[in-house]
Design an enzyme around this catalytic site. Structure first.
Site: not given
Ligand SMILES: O=C(O)CCC(=O)c1ccccc1C(=O)O
Ligand SMILES: [Mg+2]
Length: 346
Positions: A111, A218
């Site tokens: 992130k 998703k």
């Molecule tokens: O993709 C992953 O590694 C985990 C999931 C993740 O990042 C996520 C989890 C909850 C809300 C948003 C996100 C996202 O991909 O932005």
């Molecule tokens: Mg994402």
């Protein structure tokens, strides 16, 4: 909802349980993940749109939950799913401890662009991930639309030396994604769309605009496994299957989506049970040897009790379930949700 009659509200309420699961590390601004789980004829399923999402958006998550509880998933093409480590916006020195929770994962998603952090912190975090994973590791970053165009261009330059697999949702909207893709094309780093798929009025618009090299798909926010597969197929782009920080019950839905995908070109964002400090089963869908199983989850009654949300939060979730059920009962033609990114925390 397609192909299955909407179950009555009392059928959902009959088994509905609301849980509040603490996270190991803060993720997208929350320390506790709340979810509502309930049981259908096919097994347990999960309704867990983020608290700030409006009812129209949340109703799509309910359609997905009902689909998984009431319909047999499409046939599986594989029984284990390779997953990525998910690295929240932690300090660089916390990276090794996060990665240890994802044994055997050769890919990490990091992130970046959190509103309370600097690019220097993002660079330091990605550097620490590269150091821990070695040159063979695959690193992707996810900005959750946190950069404007110039910030994105600057940040992608700064992160490119760490050899990125792709950059997920660098900017909030489709036009910006198209522009940043053009500006950084010479660097050879693919651009992935996430919020521009799962939170858009038209999940195919980003593909139609040529604004991304790949899609993040998703099951829950796209209305279920079949609808997610249909969107991916119609987009005609490679895709990554990911989750929304679900309990193991919700992760099972993602695992069944990944199992049914014709091609699985990328490690999936389905290892996130490792970010939870508690789950609803004693045999959670945790990554082992870099992969999770494809299987349904029956929650353990004692663990549902232990993680039970308080009375106020339970009432809030049950009322939300009722409103979203009413929206689905109105059928297609119900007004569609906000096209933009209501918030940029994903
Ligand atoms: O993709 C992953 O590694 C985990 C999931 C993740 O990042 C996520 C989890 C909850 C809300 C948003 C996100 C996202 O991909 O932005
Ligand atoms: Mg994402």
């Amino acid at each position: 909802m397609s192909d299955v009659a909407l179950p009555a509200l009392h059928d959902l309420l009959a088994t509905a349980r609301v849980v509040a699961l603490p996270l190991v590390t803060r993720f997208r601004g929350i320390d506790v993940r709340e979810a509502l789980v309930f049981e259908g004829p096919e097994g347990w399923t999960e309704f867990a749109p983020f608290a700030e999402y409006d009812d129209i958006e949340a109703a799509t998550w309910l359609a997905a939950a009902i689909d998984f509880g009431w319909r047999t998933p499409p046939s599986a093409r594989r029984d284990v799913i390779p997953v990525n480590a998910t690295v929240p916006a932690v300090d660089a020195d916390a990276v090794p401890a996060v990665l240890e929770r994802f044994p055997g994962c050769r890919t990490a998603k990091v992130k970046v662009a959190a509103s309370d952090q600097t690019l220097e912190q993002d660079v330091a975090r990605v550097r620490a991930v590269r150091a821990a994973m070695g040159p063979e590791g695959r690193i992707r970053v996810d900005a959750n639309g946190g950069w404007n165009l110039d910030q994105a261009e600057h940040a992608i330059h700064a992160l490119a030396p760490f050899d990125l697999e792709y950059v997920e949702q660098p900017c909030p909207d489709v036009a910006e994604l198209a522009e940043i893709r053009t500006r950084t094309k010479y660097m050879g780093i693919p651009i992935a769309a996430d919020e521009s798929v799962r939170r858009a009025d038209d999940p195919l618009a980003v593909a139609a605009a040529g604004a991304a090299d790949l899609l993040v798909v998703k099951a829950a926010p796209l209305g279920g496994i079949r609808r997610a597969l249909d969107i991916a197929e119609r987009a005609g782009l490679p895709f990554v299957v990911s989750s929304a920080l679900d309990t193991s019950v919700g992760l099972a839905m993602g695992a069944h989506l990944a199992a049914a995908a014709p091609e699985l070109d990328f490690d999936c964002g389905l290892g996130t049970a490792s970010l939870l400090a508690a789950d609803v089963t004693r045999d959670p869908l945790l990554p082992r040897d870099g992969a999770i199983d494809v299987r349904r989850i029956d929650p353990d009654p004692a663990l549902l009790d232990r993680s039970r949300a308080d009375e106020d939060r339970t009432a809030w979730w049950l009322a939300r379930l009722e409103r979203c059920h009413a929206i689905l009962a109105e059928g297609p033609g119900a007004p569609s949700g906000d096209a933009g990114l209501a918030d940029r925390t994903g």
